[in-house]
Design a protein around this motif. Sequence first.
Motif, PDB file in Angstrom:
ATOM      1  N   ALA A 108      44.924  56.709  33.135  1.00 14.52           N
ATOM      2  CA  ALA A 108      43.784  55.981  33.674  1.00 14.52           C
ATOM      3  C   ALA A 108      43.985  54.476  33.564  1.00 14.52           C
ATOM      4  CB  ALA A 108      42.500  56.384  32.947  1.00 14.52           C
ATOM      5  N   VAL A 109      43.483  53.751  34.549  1.00 12.97           N
ATOM      6  CA  VAL A 109      43.420  52.294  34.467  1.00 12.97           C
ATOM      7  C   VAL A 109      42.171  51.928  33.681  1.00 12.97           C
ATOM      8  CG1 VAL A 109      43.046  50.159  35.771  1.00 12.97           C
ATOM      9  CG2 VAL A 109      44.667  51.874  36.614  1.00 12.97           C
ATOM     10  N   ILE A 110      42.327  51.045  32.699  1.00 19.29           N
ATOM     11  CA  ILE A 110      41.171  50.503  31.983  1.00 19.29           C
ATOM     12  C   ILE A 110      41.069  49.032  32.348  1.00 19.29           C
ATOM     13  CG2 ILE A 110      40.082  50.062  29.762  1.00 19.29           C
ATOM     14  CD1 ILE A 110      41.633  52.385  28.604  1.00 19.29           C
ATOM     15  N   GLY A 111      40.045  48.706  33.138  1.00 21.74           N
ATOM     16  CA  GLY A 111      39.822  47.321  33.531  1.00 21.74           C
ATOM     17  C   GLY A 111      38.651  46.749  32.769  1.00 21.74           C
ATOM     18  N   SER A 112      38.777  45.503  32.341  1.00 20.55           N
ATOM     19  CA  SER A 112      37.671  44.809  31.676  1.00 20.55           C
ATOM     20  C   SER A 112      37.120  43.751  32.613  1.00 20.55           C
ATOM     21  CB  SER A 112      38.134  44.160  30.374  1.00 20.55           C
ATOM     22  OG  SER A 112      37.092  43.382  29.803  1.00 20.55           O
ATOM     23  N   SER A 113      35.795  43.662  32.689  1.00 21.53           N
ATOM     24  CA  SER A 113      35.147  42.677  33.553  1.00 21.53           C
ATOM     25  C   SER A 113      35.064  41.304  32.902  1.00 21.53           C
ATOM     26  CB  SER A 113      33.724  43.148  33.908  1.00 21.53           C
ATOM     27  OG  SER A 113      33.747  44.362  34.617  1.00 21.53           O
ATOM     28  N   THR A 114      35.685  41.123  31.754  1.00 21.63           N
ATOM     29  CA  THR A 114      35.545  39.873  31.007  1.00 21.63           C
ATOM     30  C   THR A 114      35.913  38.648  31.835  1.00 21.63           C
ATOM     31  OG1 THR A 114      36.202  38.680  29.010  1.00 21.63           O
ATOM     32  CG2 THR A 114      37.879  40.061  30.045  1.00 21.63           C
ATOM     33  N   SER A 115      35.116  37.607  31.696  1.00 18.36           N
ATOM     34  CA  SER A 115      35.426  36.344  32.362  1.00 18.36           C
ATOM     35  C   SER A 115      36.103  35.367  31.408  1.00 18.36           C
ATOM     36  CB  SER A 115      34.139  35.712  32.906  1.00 18.36           C
ATOM     37  OG  SER A 115      33.228  35.469  31.840  1.00 18.36           O
ATOM     38  N   GLY A 116      36.111  35.690  30.122  1.00 17.89           N
ATOM     39  CA  GLY A 116      36.619  34.729  29.154  1.00 17.89           C
ATOM     40  C   GLY A 116      37.823  35.162  28.345  1.00 17.89           C
ATOM     41  N   PHE A 117      37.895  36.448  27.996  1.00 17.29           N
ATOM     42  CA  PHE A 117      38.973  36.898  27.108  1.00 17.29           C
ATOM     43  C   PHE A 117      40.247  37.199  27.889  1.00 17.29           C
ATOM     44  CE2 PHE A 117      35.179  38.276  24.610  1.00 17.29           C
ATOM     45  CZ  PHE A 117      35.348  37.371  23.575  1.00 17.29           C
ATOM     46  N   VAL A 134      42.661  42.904  32.441  1.00 14.40           N
ATOM     47  CA  VAL A 134      41.433  42.275  32.918  1.00 14.40           C
ATOM     48  C   VAL A 134      41.313  42.535  34.417  1.00 14.40           C
ATOM     49  CG1 VAL A 134      40.281  40.073  33.357  1.00 14.40           C
ATOM     50  CG2 VAL A 134      41.364  40.495  31.143  1.00 14.40           C
ATOM     51  N   CYS A 135      40.132  43.012  34.856  1.00 18.97           N
ATOM     52  CA  CYS A 135      39.799  43.122  36.281  1.00 18.97           C
ATOM     53  C   CYS A 135      38.452  42.430  36.433  1.00 18.97           C
ATOM     54  CB  CYS A 135      39.736  44.580  36.729  1.00 18.97           C
ATOM     55  SG  CYS A 135      41.340  45.401  36.757  1.00 18.97           S
ATOM     56  N   HIS A 136      38.519  41.117  36.625  1.00 15.95           N
ATOM     57  CA  HIS A 136      37.314  40.278  36.595  1.00 15.95           C
ATOM     58  C   HIS A 136      36.733  40.145  37.996  1.00 15.95           C
ATOM     59  CE1 HIS A 136      35.479  36.054  36.617  1.00 15.95           C
ATOM     60  NE2 HIS A 136      34.620  36.842  35.992  1.00 15.95           N
ATOM     61  N   PRO A 137      35.496  40.646  38.222  1.00 19.30           N
ATOM     62  CA  PRO A 137      34.881  40.606  39.550  1.00 19.30           C
ATOM     63  C   PRO A 137      33.957  39.414  39.709  1.00 19.30           C
ATOM     64  CG  PRO A 137      33.555  41.980  38.149  1.00 19.30           C
ATOM     65  CD  PRO A 137      34.655  41.389  37.260  1.00 19.30           C
ATOM     66  N   PHE A 138      33.344  39.325  40.875  1.00 18.67           N
ATOM     67  CA  PHE A 138      32.376  38.269  41.174  1.00 18.67           C
ATOM     68  C   PHE A 138      31.112  38.908  41.728  1.00 18.67           C
ATOM     69  CE2 PHE A 138      36.355  36.317  40.679  1.00 18.67           C
ATOM     70  CZ  PHE A 138      36.084  35.089  40.099  1.00 18.67           C
ATOM     71  N   ASN A 139      29.998  38.377  41.349  1.00 19.08           N
ATOM     72  CA  ASN A 139      28.698  38.957  41.645  1.00 19.08           C
ATOM     73  C   ASN A 139      28.201  38.524  43.034  1.00 19.08           C
ATOM     74  OD1 ASN A 139      26.330  40.401  40.933  1.00 19.08           O
ATOM     75  ND2 ASN A 139      25.304  38.480  40.421  1.00 19.08           N
ATOM     76  N   PRO A 140      27.723  39.469  43.870  1.00 16.44           N
ATOM     77  CA  PRO A 140      27.590  40.906  43.633  1.00 16.44           C
ATOM     78  C   PRO A 140      28.899  41.658  43.907  1.00 16.44           C
ATOM     79  CG  PRO A 140      26.669  40.370  45.771  1.00 16.44           C
ATOM     80  CD  PRO A 140      27.100  39.059  45.158  1.00 16.44           C
ATOM     81  N   VAL A 141      29.266  42.507  42.989  1.00 19.46           N
ATOM     82  CA  VAL A 141      30.562  43.186  43.075  1.00 19.46           C
ATOM     83  C   VAL A 141      30.655  44.043  44.332  1.00 19.46           C
ATOM     84  CG1 VAL A 141      32.176  44.668  41.829  1.00 19.46           C
ATOM     85  CG2 VAL A 141      30.613  43.211  40.547  1.00 19.46           C
ATOM     86  N   TYR A 142      29.518  44.561  44.807  1.00 17.43           N
ATOM     87  CA  TYR A 142      29.568  45.441  45.975  1.00 17.43           C
ATOM     88  C   TYR A 142      29.796  44.674  47.276  1.00 17.43           C
ATOM     89  CZ  TYR A 142      24.566  44.179  45.910  1.00 17.43           C
ATOM     90  OH  TYR A 142      23.367  43.494  45.863  1.00 17.43           O
ATOM     91  N   LEU A 143      29.688  43.331  47.264  1.00 13.45           N
ATOM     92  CA  LEU A 143      29.957  42.536  48.461  1.00 13.45           C
ATOM     93  C   LEU A 143      31.132  41.581  48.292  1.00 13.45           C
ATOM     94  CD1 LEU A 143      26.376  41.546  49.745  1.00 13.45           C
ATOM     95  CD2 LEU A 143      27.869  43.378  50.564  1.00 13.45           C
ATOM     96  N   LYS A 179      49.811  34.212  34.828  1.00 17.66           N
ATOM     97  CA  LYS A 179      49.916  34.009  33.381  1.00 17.66           C
ATOM     98  C   LYS A 179      48.544  34.176  32.750  1.00 17.66           C
ATOM     99  CE  LYS A 179      53.676  30.578  33.626  1.00 17.66           C
ATOM    100  NZ  LYS A 179      54.080  29.202  33.242  1.00 17.66           N
ATOM    101  N   GLU A 180      48.543  34.659  31.522  1.00 24.14           N
ATOM    102  CA  GLU A 180      47.287  34.700  30.778  1.00 24.14           C
ATOM    103  C   GLU A 180      46.781  33.282  30.554  1.00 24.14           C
ATOM    104  OE1 GLU A 180      46.678  37.882  27.574  1.00 24.14           O
ATOM    105  OE2 GLU A 180      48.764  37.306  27.340  1.00 24.14           O
ATOM    106  N   ILE A 181      45.498  33.094  30.815  1.00 23.88           N
ATOM    107  CA  ILE A 181      44.909  31.771  30.652  1.00 23.88           C
ATOM    108  C   ILE A 181      43.414  31.945  30.439  1.00 23.88           C
ATOM    109  CG2 ILE A 181      44.616  31.481  33.144  1.00 23.88           C
ATOM    110  CD1 ILE A 181      45.121  28.486  32.777  1.00 23.88           C
ATOM    111  N   ASP A 182      42.829  31.124  29.598  1.00 23.94           N
ATOM    112  CA  ASP A 182      41.395  31.217  29.348  1.00 23.94           C
ATOM    113  C   ASP A 182      40.623  31.034  30.650  1.00 23.94           C
ATOM    114  OD1 ASP A 182      41.629  31.576  26.578  1.00 23.94           O
ATOM    115  OD2 ASP A 182      41.804  29.414  26.244  1.00 23.94           O
TER     116      ASP A 182
END
Length: 491
Positions: A108-117, A134-143, A179-182
């Motif tokens: 399984a893929v485990i994605g985190s919606s975190t915007s900071g970590f 990290v799989c960081h989305p933007f609101n609203p995720v459905y659009l 690259k990983e970046i804050d």
Amino acid sequence: MTKTAAIVGGGVIGGGWAARFLLNGWDVRVFDPDPEAQRKMDEALTNARRAMPGLVDVAMPAEGVMSFHTTIEDAVTGAEWIQESVPERLDIKHKTLAEIQAACLASAVIGSSTSGFKPSELQDGAANPGQIMVCHPFNPVYLMPLIEVVPSPATNAAHVTKAKETLTSLGMYPLQVRKEIDAHIADRFLEAVWREALWLVKDGVATTEEIDNAIRYGFGIRWAQMGLFDTYRTAGGEAGMRHFMAQFGPALKWPWTKLMDVPEFTDELVDLIAGQSDAQSGHMSIADMLRIRDNNLVAMMRALKAQDFGAGALMNAHEQHLRAQSGLDARVADIADVSQPLVTVHRTVPLDWTDYNGHMNEAKYLQAFGDATDRFMEMIGCDAAYIATGGSYFTAETHIRHVDEAHAGAVIEVRTQVLMGQGKKMHLWHEMYEADRLLATGEHFLLHVSLESRKPCDPSAEIVSALERVAVAHAALPSPQGAGRAVGQRP
């Protein structure tokens, strides 16, 4: 076979994720200890069901099944995708991810919606760090299509590939961060603009409404289609980006901004900003603002879709994927039995197709039937490639009957019968349905024309063969009620 996604954390973002998966045909299993989680999720789904199908001109797949679970173990067992959207505290995320990995599939893929970590922070101490990203989305995720996919060196490359393929199939754009970046990429821009906006309000230069107007009436419109660098490239004129940078580059040395500093969040500043914000849009409820936001997002992305540009190009690609899945891209030669009317349109009525009476505008009935004719032309071989050779069908006459109402969100289907197909002539009968309810009929008479002389001419032998095959098969069907009618003619 139906795929399954698990949503751990059902707030605004988790609800958006659930809607994106559910409306793309996935089953969704939700865990959230909040007793109000199901109510909040239903509100997000109501908005998504209203807005999301309007992004494409083909019906979405059959909606999946959503279920709520009392434990993380129950929710994630057997899921192919697990999206963690719990509060932004590392200790909570570590505990949640440990529970997820104790019960989920290793594949399984485990994605985190975190915007900071960063993903390496999330993976610290994990039993299987390779499946976390990290799989960081933007609101609203459905659009909103953008998803920032951020792996660490420990993330399994196959999982990253799988994640990107899945997100693309959902109509999203997976942007892999190198690259990983804050704060990843997009939020770093937002943070810079936010800091500057806070100073402008604090220093009395502008109000919250004036700042929002500067964005929505100015560069925000350009950014929606071109982004930052393409916007500046065009600002350089014919010489492009080099000229722009030579002209405006020195301005970067001027002390315009305070991007490395932020005003102190005193009670006075909070009261000032909150008061201005309430004065700006307090006449609307949040629910009203969300509906207006979704209406505008769909309309803007549909405008971009018509130009096959920016987010619109992404919507077109997703639409082609949906068409292929549903079989709506088939040609007559690929269809074994053409004895019944052919489905030429299967789509949802979008928000911008309705009028002041609350039902579909009459011009959109013509558009839907025009789309049906275009689709039938493609089915017999009169597609873009053929038209480029100099031949096409021109509509000579149209008659539409409005039988019943269609509203935004209705899934409509147009079924097309060939009344006559011979030589240069093509006579089509369209019937528009919502389920078994007849909404309208459209009758089109067309002539095949040379695009060079603009006069009628014979189509190619391949088109004649395909058209006559359907015409012969449809000749056995009863004559449609209403065919050949004139305006005002009594039954």
